[in-house]
Design an enzyme around this catalytic site. Sequence first.
Site, PDB file in Angstrom:
ATOM      1  N   ARG A  45       0.817  -1.219   0.000  1.00  0.00           N
ATOM      2  CA  ARG A  45       0.000   0.000   0.000  1.00  0.00           C
ATOM      3  C   ARG A  45       0.853   1.273   0.000  1.00  0.00           C
ATOM      4  NH1 ARG A  45      -5.022  -0.596   3.960  1.00  0.00           N
ATOM      5  NH2 ARG A  45      -3.330  -0.780   5.442  1.00  0.00           N
ATOM      6  N   LYS A 150       4.441 -18.503   6.526  1.00  0.00           N
ATOM      7  CA  LYS A 150       3.938 -18.945   7.809  1.00  0.00           C
ATOM      8  C   LYS A 150       3.597 -17.726   8.662  1.00  0.00           C
ATOM      9  CE  LYS A 150       6.507 -19.714  11.428  1.00  0.00           C
ATOM     10  NZ  LYS A 150       7.339 -18.783  12.203  1.00  0.00           N
ATOM     11  N   ASP A 179       7.820 -23.425   4.637  1.00  0.00           N
ATOM     12  CA  ASP A 179       8.466 -23.609   5.935  1.00  0.00           C
ATOM     13  C   ASP A 179       9.942 -23.479   5.614  1.00  0.00           C
ATOM     14  OD1 ASP A 179       9.925 -24.754   8.076  1.00  0.00           O
ATOM     15  OD2 ASP A 179       8.060 -25.631   8.796  1.00  0.00           O
ATOM     16  N   HIS A 180      10.551 -22.377   6.000  1.00  0.00           N
ATOM     17  CA  HIS A 180      11.898 -22.113   5.460  1.00  0.00           C
ATOM     18  C   HIS A 180      12.927 -23.146   5.929  1.00  0.00           C
ATOM     19  CE1 HIS A 180      12.678 -20.012   9.296  1.00  0.00           C
ATOM     20  NE2 HIS A 180      13.961 -20.126   9.006  1.00  0.00           N
ATOM     21  N   LYS A 184      16.549 -25.365   3.947  1.00  0.00           N
ATOM     22  CA  LYS A 184      17.935 -25.396   4.440  1.00  0.00           C
ATOM     23  C   LYS A 184      18.648 -26.602   3.841  1.00  0.00           C
ATOM     24  CE  LYS A 184      16.914 -23.134   8.888  1.00  0.00           C
ATOM     25  NZ  LYS A 184      17.648 -21.888   8.917  1.00  0.00           N
ATOM     26  N   ASP A 237       5.364 -21.030  17.172  1.00  0.00           N
ATOM     27  CA  ASP A 237       6.398 -20.366  16.375  1.00  0.00           C
ATOM     28  C   ASP A 237       7.444 -21.343  15.834  1.00  0.00           C
ATOM     29  OD1 ASP A 237       7.507 -17.886  15.393  1.00  0.00           O
ATOM     30  OD2 ASP A 237       9.124 -18.133  16.869  1.00  0.00           O
ATOM     31  N   HIS A 242       8.613 -25.910  12.102  1.00  0.00           N
ATOM     32  CA  HIS A 242       9.998 -26.319  11.834  1.00  0.00           C
ATOM     33  C   HIS A 242      10.383 -27.636  12.525  1.00  0.00           C
ATOM     34  CE1 HIS A 242       9.939 -22.333  10.391  1.00  0.00           C
ATOM     35  NE2 HIS A 242      10.295 -21.714  11.495  1.00  0.00           N
ATOM     36  N   LYS A 332      14.206 -19.213  23.114  1.00  0.00           N
ATOM     37  CA  LYS A 332      14.877 -17.951  22.774  1.00  0.00           C
ATOM     38  C   LYS A 332      15.717 -17.495  23.964  1.00  0.00           C
ATOM     39  CE  LYS A 332      11.934 -16.366  19.168  1.00  0.00           C
ATOM     40  NZ  LYS A 332      12.712 -16.687  17.983  1.00  0.00           N
ATOM     41  N   LYS A 337      23.172 -20.368  19.572  1.00  0.00           N
ATOM     42  CA  LYS A 337      22.233 -20.687  18.485  1.00  0.00           C
ATOM     43  C   LYS A 337      22.671 -22.010  17.884  1.00  0.00           C
ATOM     44  CE  LYS A 337      20.111 -19.268  14.203  1.00  0.00           C
ATOM     45  NZ  LYS A 337      18.678 -19.413  14.386  1.00  0.00           N
TER      46      LYS A 337
END
Length: 489
Positions: A45, A150, A179-180, A184, A237, A242, A332, A337
């Site tokens: 927009r 998602k 679903d990223h 991978k 999430d 995932h 988180k 990671k």
Amino acid sequence: MNENTIIVIFGASGDLTHRKLIPALYSLYVKKRMPDKWRIVGVSRSTFSDDEFRQNMESGVKEFANDKYNAGLWQKFAANVTYRPLDLGDVADMQRLDAYLRQFEENNGPCNRLYYLAIAPRLYEPAIANLGAANLVDESEGWRHVVIEKPFGHDLQSAQALNTAVHQVLRERQIYRIDHYLGKETVQNLLVFRFANSLFEPVWNRNYIDHVQITATETVDVGHRAGYYDGVGVVRDMVQNHMLQLLSLVAMEPPASFEADALRNEKAKVFSAIRPIQPHEVAKHTVRAQYRGYSEAEGVAPNSETATYTALRFYIDNWRWQGVPFYLRSGKALADKSTEITIFFKRPPHVMFPMPPGSKLAANYLSICVQPDEGIHFSFQAKVPDTAADMRPVDMSFHYDDTFGPTSIPEAYERLLFDALKGDASLFTRGDAIELAWQLVDPILAGWETEAAPPLALYEPGSWGPAEADLLINHDGFTWVQGCGNHDM
Ligand code: BG6
């Protein structure tokens, strides 16, 4: 690919377009993987000129596809990128978009069209309805594919409603639910690892495997996404999508072919065989926790009980996996990671070597390191040199960096966009699998709303999560490992 294609990105002024989609498309262009004639049309927009949009996208490419940025190539790429301000909730605007796309088609011949919905989830239904109403999905002059980001629904009921709405306008083969994680490289390699090698498949079952751990930890906290995250939490999430996707790839039977439906049928069978955790059992099989300080973050409801961490125990009721626990954990604001899948094999039935009293031989385990240090590790016993028969676990490892080079791994979105352009839906989630996955997480979330819920544990940011997660797995005689990083925990 020699078919002309137009890629329309709805939500083009958003973060995803800037950080992921345009850098991925640019990278495909650099690798000469775009169709012969193509055009990208950004839509949202906000009012931008074509040039303003291109500049904004250029900064995204510099930042997120930096190793590939080249001013000359960018100029050529950008000449095919345009922008249209419009409201996808307005059919007349969508008809104007169609007229605009037709101009390109008149000059270049019929085109396929890929519509990418990088928009807020509440806009999926109106967007798809209006794609239909404005006749943008008619396939008489080329295919029309729609990529949906998602989250696909908020629970089973909303996912079913969305599937119904989508199927009123599109056939399943036109729908690409992202679903990223499936894009991978290391996740795709799971299929090759399992089904292109003969060594592991014979032992990939309850006779040899003791348990499986799937971990996806993150150092980031919810940050500026608190407003979104607070109504969502870690189970919706990360687990519903995932982590269950990873589980299905570990647990599935060998598909007969590499066709999308063959693969997706096997995944759906795994989801159907996972034993749902009933609301009254959530304290036994699940842990929910929140990092300290979360409830004070801007955008979080006061006294919010949203879980930012979970650990879960699932069982799969079929011949291959009966009795083998699958532990999942994700959170988180943790110490590191890391996404990894670790398969623990059973210990030898009898150990002939002398061992200190009370000690147990460590089990062999295989860790599939999804990220960040992509690779595969295998931990097994070796004799310590110059001892009678002392043993110690040692590591055999494969790293993508060493074998394929440090820049061998493309961004997940690059592969997914390439597949959507080719019409290969293997790495996208089918409607039935999404609903089956919601069927597994809904009872957990329902249980967490009742008195049967496990208490909400608190953990320190930067820690490895709550002690309750250790207790969940220790109860069965196991401990969490970081098989990819060998970190102290
Ligand atoms: C997204 C979640 O789907 O995946 C985020 O919404 C999460 O909360 C992200 O941070 C993790 O993705 P990756 O690729 O960094 O592991």
